[in-house]
Write an enzyme that holds these catalytic residues in place. Sequence first.
Site, PDB file in Angstrom:
ATOM      1  CB  CYS A  79     -10.426  -1.161  -8.862  1.00 60.29           C
ATOM      2  SG  CYS A  79     -10.968  -2.450  -7.407  1.00 60.29           S
ATOM      3  CG  ASP A 131      -5.813  -8.022  -1.521  1.00 58.72           C
ATOM      4  OD1 ASP A 131      -4.651  -8.078  -0.957  1.00 58.72           O
ATOM      5  OD2 ASP A 131      -6.507  -6.798  -1.207  1.00 58.72           O
ATOM      6  CG  HIS A 183      -2.141  -1.028   0.683  1.00 58.31           C
ATOM      7  ND1 HIS A 183      -2.167  -2.207   1.093  1.00 58.31           N
ATOM      8  CD2 HIS A 183      -3.293  -0.904  -0.116  1.00 58.31           C
ATOM      9  CE1 HIS A 183      -3.338  -2.952   0.413  1.00 58.31           C
ATOM     10  NE2 HIS A 183      -3.946  -2.089  -0.085  1.00 58.31           N
ATOM     11  CD  GLU A 199     -10.029  -7.280  -2.185  1.00 55.45           C
ATOM     12  OE1 GLU A 199      -8.927  -6.682  -2.731  1.00 55.45           O
ATOM     13  OE2 GLU A 199     -10.676  -6.701  -1.061  1.00 55.45           O
TER      14      GLU A 199
END
Length: 584
Positions: free
Chosen positions: A522, A475, A209, A451
């Site tokens: 996404c 993920d 992240h 995910e």
Amino acid sequence: MTFSIHGITVSRGIAIGRAVPVVSSRVDVAHYFIEPGQTQAEFTRLRAARDAVAGELQRLQQDMSKEDSPPELAALLDVHLMLLNDETMAAGIRQCISERLYNAEWALTTQLEIISRQFDEMQDPYLRERKADMEQVAERVLRHLKGAAAQPVATPPPRAARQQDLPLDGAPDAPLVLVAHDLSPADMLQFKKSVFAGFVTDVGGKTSHTAIVARSMDIPAVVGARSASQLVRQDDWVIVDGDAGVVIVDPSPIILAEYGFKQRQAELERGRLARLKNTPAVTLDGQRIELLANIEQPADTAAALAVGAVGVGLFRSEFLFMGREGQLPDEDEQYLAYRAAVEGMHGMTTTIRTIDIGADKPLDDRRADTHLNPALGLRAIRWSLSEPAMFLTQLRAILRAAAHGQVHLLIPMLTHGREIRQTLELIDKARAQLDARGQVHGPVKIGAMIEVPAAALSLRLFLRYFDFLSVGTNDLIQYTLAIDRADESVAHLYDQLHPAVLRLLANTIAEGARQGKPISVCGEMAGDPGMTRLLLGLGLRSFSMHPSQILAVKQEILRADAAKLAPWAHAVAESDEPAELLLG
Ligand code: PEP
Ligand code: MG
């Protein structure tokens, strides 16, 4: 002497500047720039913290003299008091505050790093060992500073204004490159709109992240550069080659000239892409493609509009919750933030994902997740369902924001049918609570993120309950390949072209199309121009990515014929060696 450090590329482009190392410490340290007028206040905070530590040490000495303590302990406290009053250290800290405008904590850890290196180089083992004492004393001071912390500057002064203030050796206007062992996503967010022209961290993977936030800042960055924070020193000239994932330290004039040229070329390319902003994203065979933005904060909607995004496909709401030391935003604060994002998009759809906390996104900065396998633990919707009061607060805030524009509600990491039903029941409950209060709320479409491989393999269940699906490839890849996305030691195994990943993805897109439900991607894959043709060929018509990637992906779309790509894309997805077909 020139040397290079290899890492993982996360954000494209080239930055050339002076290094600003951010030293990690056992104490949670805030790093921010102060205003020039705040230097005296920062000196006062520092003096107060130092006096408090001196008092503490003296009290300890007095207590020890009453007891029968060993004399070595008293001598050690003498050493600590001496180090506390060390004038070289104090002068260095004052200089960092007054000249570089670092906050007191940052100035102290920077100076500590410089002195630690000097200790490391000492021949005498006794003196070398005093480094640990220095660190202990510094930590005591940091703890006191933390207790009396000043407010961080929310938005550090803009780059142009700041650079004149920084008297870096012989290069007052040099851009700055931040070098750290690790930066939490919350740290990264704090550095958003800051003075830094590039970022380098020792740890992290391509889709950690921290890397994602760096990418959203559109600043060249390299993560997983192993020992960069130890090798690079304050004010070293560094080149961050975000395209190749390389950091070049102390470059020779020839290398500098070469990279200067590359930088100018990249600028020209940016200028060319900018002209595509208002061109509709339509393929050569007339397929209209939806290009949406991923955002972390309401203010990011400006960047989304600037590149012609037609909506927000992923608002990572957890960034509102991070680094707040337990003070979570209440319903009104969240409502105002979601509403700001919705209004910022001027009527276009805003997809708000409910909080996805856990794994490499801890709620509190640097507070290590003590679970054995945090990525497999109480993360995302699992956490929300375990904290129903918190979750209901968020849901009410989102439903209230939906009264101001088109909102899609997106749920992360769902796996089980019972989680789906529990979530939908809580959404109904949140609505009922608002009705009971007589509070206005709006309609929302509800979607699930795909995910977890289990979700991708039980799509019927998901399509039965949800209005739309959004594939989180970051993920999905992590969980399909059993690769921690934030761990640079297995980053070479993180493979978006693994046949298992492509099959799950192809099947999700196809199943959605069969049932007439919108499917978006996404994850970072959607913003990778090298993947655009493949995703188009697999039938994807909605892509969500960082605003900085939209125009490059649009360029690929304008050059593609989706119908012609379809047989090739399906052959790639069915192949045992997809990379060979795609790249070869
Ligand atoms: C993903 O997993 O692909 C995704 C978009 O969510 P995040 O990166 O926030 O986990
Ligand atoms: Mg995810």
